[in-house]
Design a protein around this motif. Sequence first.
Motif, PDB file in Angstrom:
ATOM      1  N   THR A   1     -16.959  12.850  26.924  1.00 40.33           N
ATOM      2  CA  THR A   1     -15.946  13.857  27.200  1.00 40.33           C
ATOM      3  C   THR A   1     -16.213  14.397  28.597  1.00 40.33           C
ATOM      4  N   THR A   2     -15.285  15.169  29.099  1.00 44.38           N
ATOM      5  CA  THR A   2     -15.500  15.775  30.415  1.00 44.38           C
ATOM      6  C   THR A   2     -15.589  17.283  30.262  1.00 44.38           C
ATOM      7  N   ILE A   3     -16.632  17.847  30.825  1.00 47.52           N
ATOM      8  CA  ILE A   3     -16.823  19.293  30.788  1.00 47.52           C
ATOM      9  C   ILE A   3     -16.824  19.821  32.212  1.00 47.52           C
ATOM     10  N   THR A   4     -16.782  21.135  32.296  1.00 48.47           N
ATOM     11  CA  THR A   4     -16.835  21.765  33.623  1.00 48.47           C
ATOM     12  C   THR A   4     -18.144  22.540  33.749  1.00 48.47           C
ATOM     13  N   LEU A   5     -18.892  22.191  34.763  1.00 47.28           N
ATOM     14  CA  LEU A   5     -20.137  22.907  35.019  1.00 47.28           C
ATOM     15  C   LEU A   5     -20.086  23.484  36.429  1.00 47.28           C
ATOM     16  N   THR A   6     -20.573  24.699  36.559  1.00 50.09           N
ATOM     17  CA  THR A   6     -20.750  25.257  37.903  1.00 50.09           C
ATOM     18  C   THR A   6     -22.228  25.125  38.233  1.00 50.09           C
ATOM     19  N   ILE A   7     -22.530  24.106  39.032  1.00 53.23           N
ATOM     20  CA  ILE A   7     -23.934  23.832  39.349  1.00 53.23           C
ATOM     21  C   ILE A   7     -24.231  24.314  40.750  1.00 53.23           C
ATOM     22  N   ASN A   8     -25.146  25.245  40.857  1.00 53.98           N
ATOM     23  CA  ASN A   8     -25.529  25.822  42.154  1.00 53.98           C
ATOM     24  C   ASN A   8     -24.301  26.291  42.927  1.00 53.98           C
ATOM     25  N   GLY A   9     -23.381  26.930  42.185  1.00 56.01           N
ATOM     26  CA  GLY A   9     -22.230  27.553  42.808  1.00 56.01           C
ATOM     27  C   GLY A   9     -21.025  26.648  42.988  1.00 56.01           C
ATOM     28  N   ILE A  10     -21.163  25.377  42.675  1.00 56.22           N
ATOM     29  CA  ILE A  10     -20.044  24.456  42.865  1.00 56.22           C
ATOM     30  C   ILE A  10     -19.485  24.040  41.501  1.00 56.22           C
ATOM     31  N   GLU A  11     -18.254  24.429  41.245  1.00 50.60           N
ATOM     32  CA  GLU A  11     -17.611  24.081  39.978  1.00 50.60           C
ATOM     33  C   GLU A  11     -17.165  22.622  40.029  1.00 50.60           C
ATOM     34  N   GLN A  12     -17.518  21.863  38.986  1.00 52.61           N
ATOM     35  CA  GLN A  12     -17.204  20.444  39.026  1.00 52.61           C
ATOM     36  C   GLN A  12     -17.007  19.875  37.620  1.00 52.61           C
ATOM     37  N   PRO A  13     -16.094  18.905  37.498  1.00 51.00           N
ATOM     38  CA  PRO A  13     -15.989  18.202  36.215  1.00 51.00           C
ATOM     39  C   PRO A  13     -17.123  17.196  36.097  1.00 51.00           C
ATOM     40  N   VAL A  14     -17.689  17.096  34.893  1.00 51.32           N
ATOM     41  CA  VAL A  14     -18.802  16.168  34.671  1.00 51.32           C
ATOM     42  C   VAL A  14     -18.543  15.407  33.377  1.00 51.32           C
ATOM     43  N   ALA A  15     -18.594  14.072  33.451  1.00 49.65           N
ATOM     44  CA  ALA A  15     -18.426  13.241  32.256  1.00 49.65           C
ATOM     45  C   ALA A  15     -19.759  13.173  31.523  1.00 49.65           C
ATOM     46  N   VAL A  16     -19.749  13.502  30.237  1.00 51.40           N
ATOM     47  CA  VAL A  16     -20.993  13.493  29.454  1.00 51.40           C
ATOM     48  C   VAL A  16     -20.752  12.839  28.099  1.00 51.40           C
ATOM     49  N   GLU A  17     -21.843  12.340  27.516  1.00 47.52           N
ATOM     50  CA  GLU A  17     -21.812  11.910  26.118  1.00 47.52           C
ATOM     51  C   GLU A  17     -22.010  13.154  25.249  1.00 47.52           C
ATOM     52  N   LEU A  18     -21.432  13.129  24.059  1.00 46.40           N
ATOM     53  CA  LEU A  18     -21.518  14.318  23.208  1.00 46.40           C
ATOM     54  C   LEU A  18     -22.969  14.645  22.843  1.00 46.40           C
ATOM     55  N   GLY A  19     -23.793  13.639  22.692  1.00 38.83           N
ATOM     56  CA  GLY A  19     -25.168  13.876  22.245  1.00 38.83           C
ATOM     57  C   GLY A  19     -26.163  14.083  23.370  1.00 38.83           C
ATOM     58  N   GLU A  20     -25.673  14.113  24.591  1.00 35.48           N
ATOM     59  CA  GLU A  20     -26.601  14.200  25.726  1.00 35.48           C
ATOM     60  C   GLU A  20     -27.087  15.625  25.952  1.00 35.48           C
ATOM     61  N   SER A  21     -28.353  15.726  26.316  1.00 35.50           N
ATOM     62  CA  SER A  21     -28.879  17.047  26.673  1.00 35.50           C
ATOM     63  C   SER A  21     -28.453  17.396  28.095  1.00 35.50           C
ATOM     64  N   LEU A  22     -28.486  18.698  28.378  1.00 35.97           N
ATOM     65  CA  LEU A  22     -28.182  19.147  29.737  1.00 35.97           C
ATOM     66  C   LEU A  22     -29.174  18.534  30.733  1.00 35.97           C
ATOM     67  N   LEU A  23     -30.421  18.383  30.311  1.00 37.65           N
ATOM     68  CA  LEU A  23     -31.433  17.756  31.170  1.00 37.65           C
ATOM     69  C   LEU A  23     -31.001  16.365  31.617  1.00 37.65           C
ATOM     70  N   GLU A  24     -30.600  15.542  30.658  1.00 40.59           N
ATOM     71  CA  GLU A  24     -30.207  14.168  31.008  1.00 40.59           C
ATOM     72  C   GLU A  24     -29.044  14.171  31.999  1.00 40.59           C
ATOM     73  N   VAL A  25     -28.084  15.055  31.759  1.00 40.42           N
ATOM     74  CA  VAL A  25     -26.903  15.084  32.624  1.00 40.42           C
ATOM     75  C   VAL A  25     -27.264  15.561  34.030  1.00 40.42           C
ATOM     76  N   LEU A  26     -28.075  16.603  34.111  1.00 38.38           N
ATOM     77  CA  LEU A  26     -28.443  17.119  35.432  1.00 38.38           C
ATOM     78  C   LEU A  26     -29.213  16.073  36.236  1.00 38.38           C
ATOM     79  N   ARG A  27     -30.151  15.385  35.592  1.00 45.01           N
ATOM     80  CA  ARG A  27     -30.904  14.358  36.330  1.00 45.01           C
ATOM     81  C   ARG A  27     -29.981  13.222  36.769  1.00 45.01           C
ATOM     82  N   ARG A  28     -29.058  12.821  35.882  1.00 47.08           N
ATOM     83  CA  ARG A  28     -28.143  11.739  36.252  1.00 47.08           C
ATOM     84  C   ARG A  28     -27.263  12.152  37.429  1.00 47.08           C
TER      85      ARG A  28
END
Lengths: 162, 774
Positions: free
Chosen positions: A3-30
């Motif tokens: 699915t696609t979620i919206t994260l504001t990472i370090n002040g920048i709002e952005q759409p991010v494609a993630v798997e439902l079971g993924e941790s935030l850690l995995e997504v941030l590193r990717r």
Amino acid sequence: MSTTITLTINGIEQPVAVELGESLLEVLRREGFTSVKHGCDTGDCGACAVLLDGDAIDSCMILAVAADGRAITTVEGLETDGRLHPLQEAMIDAGAVQCGFCTPGTVMSGIDLLSRNADPTEDDVKAALAGNLCRCTGYVKQVDAVLAAARVMKGGPDVGSG
Amino acid sequence: MSDPVDSQGFAVVGHNEPKVDAYALATGKPVFAGDVNHDDALHIAFLASKHAHARIASIDTSRAEALDGVALVLTHENTPATMYTTAGQGYPEPSPYDTRMFNPTVRFVGDRVAAVAAETPEIAHAATKLIDVTYEALPAVLSIDEALAPDAPIIHGEETATGIHDAAHNIVSVVNVDIGDVEAGIADSAVVVDTTCETQYAQHVPIEPHVVQAYLDNDGRLVLLTSTQVPFHVRRIVARVLDLPVHRIRVIKPRVGGGFGAKQEILLENVTGLVTLRTGRRAIAELSRPEEFVSSRTRHPMRVRVRLGAREDGTLRAVDMEVISNTGAYGSHGLTVMSNAGSKTLPLYNRAPDVRYHGRTVYTNLPVGGAYRGYGATQGYFALETAMDELAAKLGMDPVEVRRLNHIRVGETSPIFAAIGEGKPGVEQTVGSCELERCLDIGAEEIGWADKRGMRYRDGPWVHGVGMSIHMQGSGIADVDMGAATIKMNDDGSFNLLIGATDLGTGSDTILGQIAAEVLGVPLAKIVVYSSDTDMTPFDVGAYASSTTYVSGNAVRRAAEEVRAQIVAVASAMLEEDPDGISLDDQHAIGASGERVSLEEIALRSLYGTDQQQIGATASFVGDESPPPFLASFAEVAVDVETGQVRVLDYVAVADCGVAINPHAAEGQVEGAIANGIGYALTEEMLFSSHGRVRNPTLFDYKIPAAPDLPRIRAILVDSYEPTGPMGAKSVAEIGINAPIPTIANAIYDAVGVRLKNSPFTAERVLAALDAAT
């Protein structure tokens, strides 16, 4: 399933494609935020700590989808106008960075503390770092660094040098 | 704490220079092996044995290979049968060749059965569950006593294994040293103590687990980007196991997230490299935290018996140490860790004419021992320093005074130095620097020894006590460890320092840069340090045996002195002055007349002008001795007599490491080692089921100290100067970890009068000891 979620990472709002079971850690590193370290996957070591809406959390313990619409700060977002955060500078000056693997997570927990308590005691600092395991330093210089950063942030850089 | 008195007049050495890598680390730059992100990489997962001891009767990987996304499955059936040791030691390794990449017999719960390389970590893990293995269970050996039983199952009966002392009796290695007649010495002693201490299975817990990436460069060479302490040993051993020429492999060590000995081991590089060779693809392997606990390496548990005989005045007459070390399923570091239990402890007390050391290392079907900071000395000191405390009690003397009477001093030697080496005899040496007496003075003063010892101050159920112990280690392995350094000069008067020395987080890149800067008369910022890349840097054995500051540091000093001589020769021509009168300072060559020429002018002339040459040099160093650092350790503890809980209230560690090249870094080594040792003393213990399975392979169940668990550890460095060291320096990285177990045990005795002889000193063990005493 993704699915696609919206994260504001370090002040920048952005759409991010993630798997439902993924941790935030995995997504941030990717997504390239390599300051967020992978040490245990069970919320015990704190190497993956980030700020979520200003609070330090272990990013391995939260699903990425649960962070949808929220603001994340990593160490990559701390530099302003080419200057490090006072706590990063204090960590370097105090000799608190040995292998450095736990440093980003420890910095995030320290910043969380300093945002709530501008004048922490040594015990306050130890309690705030309780979830950030370090095998190199014995925590002595890390605690010194947080206390030094508190002095700098309260009174400006000159106060901290004493 | 702050810059110490600059007693040697150094400009860069002895100062708290910020670490050269601190900025990249504090800003989270992608500097670790797992930080390099590649979408096309294959991910490797391992299938581990559920049996403590079993023969693999059959293994069928067809269902795993059929899973979509699986690229390769490796087992003992399709990988090299070459026997080797995973121990990252010099050639020839003094550890037995008793393993293959994948063994057809598994020897502990967690032993490697197969590896899967797949498009994602999830697919790789799923595929490991589709590998069908039929095991033929074998009787297992789960303790030292079972290993030595007359009819014990044989753990390494394979004919291909070499270097095992007595495989039929599960004995990996034996060291017997007899100096004088220890039985006669004991018989001749006025006071004798006889004590046996046992240490537990413990793990290093680097916060970064083992991680390796492998890929082929554009010439088809295998590149291994690996979190290792021993890049050159990795290259040599992987070349042998994968049957590649050494020149077809490049090993790059990026930043390492802690090692403590766990990464002095070739665990993942051969598998990851083979996946890349077979598939042509980039591959990554990273241990999970449970795998790090179970399937990487541990500290060898030991049973150590010490007998001390003393004259009535407290001087030692005879010292006898008997060691049985448990190396687990494979003999990695089995001989040398056991040897160090004696070689790094017994020379400390060199007064006794009769000394005996008998040691054995045995196999069991438990996780594998390896190098771990302290390297056997840690285990040996528990028994030795407990026995010294018992001796003091029997003599009615202050434990500090008994140590003062007996410890080695400057100008003295011990026959043990020459008698016990690492896989060969040791090296005779005379101690050239030892400030133990001042370490004892300062430590006793700081802890309040005179006021607190024997007072048993009570606060509710908490009873306070103080304890102490003293220690030595070494600085590299004499006549074995070699380090080399290359320095070259650049246009702007800066220098590249290329070193094989392996910074695993200790700060060695920084302190080696400081040594070069000192010799060359430049600030540290003018030294560009690059370390540990087998294509780019000269050889170094790597980061172990407390070798880097002393061995690699001396290599850097020598290389810098050669470069300095070249610079002075050019300056002599430019200034038209005698070279003997020229010094380097403040980035200039300064003649006796006071005339100056800048290093930049010298570099530009050499590179582009007259007598063109690259100013640069490579130098090597092998120690013909291994100067010991010394440490006096003091702690105040409180024991809850109702629950058995022990708290460390204050810890003072006073170290003689020669000149501290970077005091912050040296203090950090002591502080971190003491913290690690306090965990080892109080909480850290791998627990096993009755079938040999590790029951607590997580950071939740295996408790390492967090910030609130520790007092403010007070590391104090005394002024000292080692004549053979670079700028007077000795090592400092390992020694601290030896101290907390005996220091805390002795403090518990001072508080409540019971001796704890099995570590760690958990509440249960302390309470049981208190109950047994009443």
